[in-house]
Design an enzyme around this catalytic site. Structure first.
Site, PDB file in Angstrom:
ATOM      1  N   GLU A 290      -9.093   2.162   1.210  1.00 22.46           N
ATOM      2  CA  GLU A 290      -8.533   2.390   2.542  1.00 22.46           C
ATOM      3  C   GLU A 290      -9.324   1.625   3.607  1.00 22.46           C
ATOM      4  OE1 GLU A 290      -8.094   6.581   3.509  1.00 22.46           O
ATOM      5  OE2 GLU A 290      -6.131   6.224   4.378  1.00 22.46           O
ATOM      6  N   HIS A 319     -13.963   4.316 -24.691  1.00 17.87           N
ATOM      7  CA  HIS A 319     -12.873   4.467 -25.657  1.00 17.87           C
ATOM      8  C   HIS A 319     -11.535   4.276 -24.971  1.00 17.87           C
ATOM      9  CE1 HIS A 319     -15.788   5.899 -28.609  1.00 17.87           C
ATOM     10  NE2 HIS A 319     -16.423   6.293 -27.521  1.00 17.87           N
ATOM     11  N   LYS A 433       4.110   7.967   6.340  1.00 13.18           N
ATOM     12  CA  LYS A 433       4.031   9.279   7.012  1.00 13.18           C
ATOM     13  C   LYS A 433       5.249   9.478   7.910  1.00 13.18           C
ATOM     14  CE  LYS A 433      -0.983   9.650   7.498  1.00 13.18           C
ATOM     15  NZ  LYS A 433      -2.074   9.612   8.478  1.00 13.18           N
TER      16      LYS A 433
HETATM   17  O1  PA5 Z   1     -10.104   8.256   5.511  1.00  8.54           O
HETATM   18  C1  PA5 Z   1      -9.181   8.666   6.184  1.00  8.54           C
HETATM   19  O2  PA5 Z   1      -9.135   8.528   7.416  1.00  8.54           O
HETATM   20  C2  PA5 Z   1      -8.028   9.410   5.546  1.00  8.54           C
HETATM   21  O3  PA5 Z   1      -8.091   9.363   4.155  1.00  8.54           O
HETATM   22  C3  PA5 Z   1      -8.028  10.864   5.994  1.00  8.54           C
HETATM   23  O4  PA5 Z   1      -9.207  11.485   5.594  1.00  8.54           O
HETATM   24  C4  PA5 Z   1      -6.832  11.619   5.418  1.00  8.54           C
HETATM   25  O5  PA5 Z   1      -5.642  10.963   5.756  1.00  8.54           O
HETATM   26  C5  PA5 Z   1      -6.785  13.028   5.951  1.00  8.54           C
HETATM   27  O6  PA5 Z   1      -6.722  13.016   7.353  1.00  8.54           O
HETATM   28  P1  PA5 Z   1      -7.007  14.273   8.223  1.00  8.54           P
HETATM   29  O7  PA5 Z   1      -8.423  14.674   8.043  1.00  8.54           O
HETATM   30  O8  PA5 Z   1      -6.723  13.828   9.629  1.00  8.54           O
HETATM   31  O9  PA5 Z   1      -6.073  15.345   7.775  1.00  8.54           O
END
Ligand code: PA5
Length: 458
Positions: A290, A319, A433
């Site tokens: 990410e 394995h 989303k």
């Molecule tokens: O790293 C990130 O920003 C995302 O993976 C968030 O942690 C994830 O989308 C969850 O978001 P939130 O904490 O706003 O619910």
């Protein structure tokens, strides 16, 4: 102590096509990398830089608040904690707790800290199943969402709130703790309205960099683990990263990752040799993917950068994936994590003395076997000219894990600097989303809903 062994990435070991001339590259890149660290260090106070994660090891008052809440809770008749969160709001705590609690704490009746269960998906069977096996009268729920709006987490909140209220009546509010941004989102005002205990995620800390904020620390403390030591270890990585590159394993690893990526090793594998570190792979995958997978460079050019992270587990994946690593496309850089001294020493007994085929195992220890397997696998990969390096932990405890997590966050941050992308945003997840909200009938999404209907989606 944490050390690094980079020999199996070197041109000396692998040849010039797959190896890196370590000494020469270290010299050439030192000024740029050391400068990048100084710049990040200087920019920490700017909230828009999203570098708040660097300072978390020093955020002692916040950690103390959390620790005292955890000791309040330990005086109550509670057995279980349910963590509602997804992505960065779940994986850090999962990694630390599964690495450091008793390996089978979830099925122990009595033990150190609460048993912790992570609801990090919206699988109906998993949610219903967890509610069936837990006793709401002995359960605390921690809903974690930095944005305070995430659909998966808020849906889980609605379900667990009702589950608690059904059993406890109005007292349910004392069993929900919310961890969220100080201002934005709906979770903060909701928690205040309902009287939930709240903890704050600093706005300058992004989800995947938030393990050492209340996001990770609260469940970790409730699991009975030592926050001070975890933060102290992370602080050690902050010291290491400011050293000259020649004595800086974090910058060395980041540089090797970058140089190998540019030479076509587009897959970065993390392979700990420890079942307790199994979830570290998932945490790393989210952090790396990410943060680094981006369409645009910082100046707006279309670059489609990103090395693909892959989690593997030693010795289990010998394995499975190791066949591909050794003989498939030579497009991977494999980082092993080896624990030198495990918490226990478990012997392999000579329980079948008449079986001479097993004599080589009998009387040795599982400790030796797992580490010999790591050394053997690393060597075999190098023999196939497959670059790999090893991060060595003298033992697995809070301090070392804190150091490793901060090490990997720095490595990711430096990779982002080198590939010149914004490490801290995630525009690529937004469209999915929006479509989800439209398909679930959220107000304000009518136009998108119509657009989706044209594609046959409803
Ligand atoms: O790293 C990130 O920003 C995302 O993976 C968030 O942690 C994830 O989308 C969850 O978001 P939130 O904490 O706003 O619910």
């Amino acid at each position: 102590m944490m050390r690094i062994d980079l020999r199996n990435t070197s041109a000396e070991r692998l040849g010039i096509s797959h190896g890196v001339e370590l000494e020469r590259e270290f010299k050439a890149w030192a000024p740029r990398l050391e400068q990048a660290v100084s710049e990040l260090w200087e920019r920490r106070p700017d909230p828009s830089a999203m570098l708040g994660w660097i300072d978390l090891p020093d955020a002692k008052p916040a950690a103390q608040d959390i620790a005292s809440f955890a000791s309040e809770v330990s005086g109550q008749e509670l057995s279980d904690l349910v963590v509602l969160g997804i992505g960065g709001s779940s994986l850090g705590a999962l990694t630390v707790i599964s690495a450091l609690q008793h390996p089978y704490r979830a099925i122990q009746q009595q033990g150190e800290g609460l048993r912790v269960h992570f609801v990090d998906n919206v699988d109906p069977d998993a949610i219903k199943g967890l509610m069936e096996v837990l006793d709401p009268r002995r359960t605390l729920v921690n809903v974690i969402s930095k944005s305070g709006t995430t659909a998966e987490t808020m849906a889980a909140y609605l379900a667990f709130r009702e589950w608690l209220e059904r059993a406890l009546g109005p007292g349910f509010a004392g069993r929900i703790v919310a961890t969220t941004d100080p201002e934005s989102g709906i979770l903060r005002p909701l928690a205040e309205r309902r009287g939930y205990r709240t903890f704050t995620v600093p706005p300058s800390v992004g989800g995947r960099f938030s393990v050492l904020s209340a996001v990770g620390l609260l469940p970790i403390a409730l699991a009975g683990l030592d926050l001070d030591k975890l933060l102290e270890g992370a602080g050690r990585a902050n010291d290491t990263v400011r050293r000259p590159l020649a004595e800086n394993p974090i910058l060395q690893a980041a540089l090797v990752q970058y140089l190998q990526y540019r030479r076509g090793k587009s897959i970065s594998v993390l392979m700990p040799y420890s079942s307790r570190l199994r979830n570290l792979g998932d945490w790393f995958v989210q952090l790396w993917a990410e943060s680094l997978g981006k369409e645009e460079s910082r100046s707006g050019s279309r670059v489609h950068e990103g090395s693909t992270p892959l989690a593997a587990l030693g010795a289990t994946d010998q394995h499975s994936q190791v066949q591909l690593f050794n003989e498939g496309p030579n497009d991977k850089l494999i980082a092993f994590v080896r624990v030198e001294a495990f918490a226990s020493r478990t012997e392999i007994p000579d329980s079948e003395p008449e079986l001479s085929e097993l004599a080589y195992l009998a009387g040795k220890s599982f400790n030796r076997l797992i580490n010999v397997e790591q050394v053997a696998t690393a060597h075999a990969l190098a023999e196939h000219a497959r670059p790999n390096y090893t991060l060595l932990l003298d033992e697995l405890n809070e301090a070392r894990l804190g150091e490793l997590l901060q090490f990997l966050m720095w490595q990711t941050a430096m990779m982002g600097e080198l590939t010149d992308i914004d490490t801290y945003d995630q525009p690529g997840v937004e469209l999915g989303k929006v479509y989800t909200h439209a398909l679930m009938g959220r107000d304000g999404f009518d136009e998108v809903r119509e657009e989706l209907a044209e594609h046959g989606l409803s």
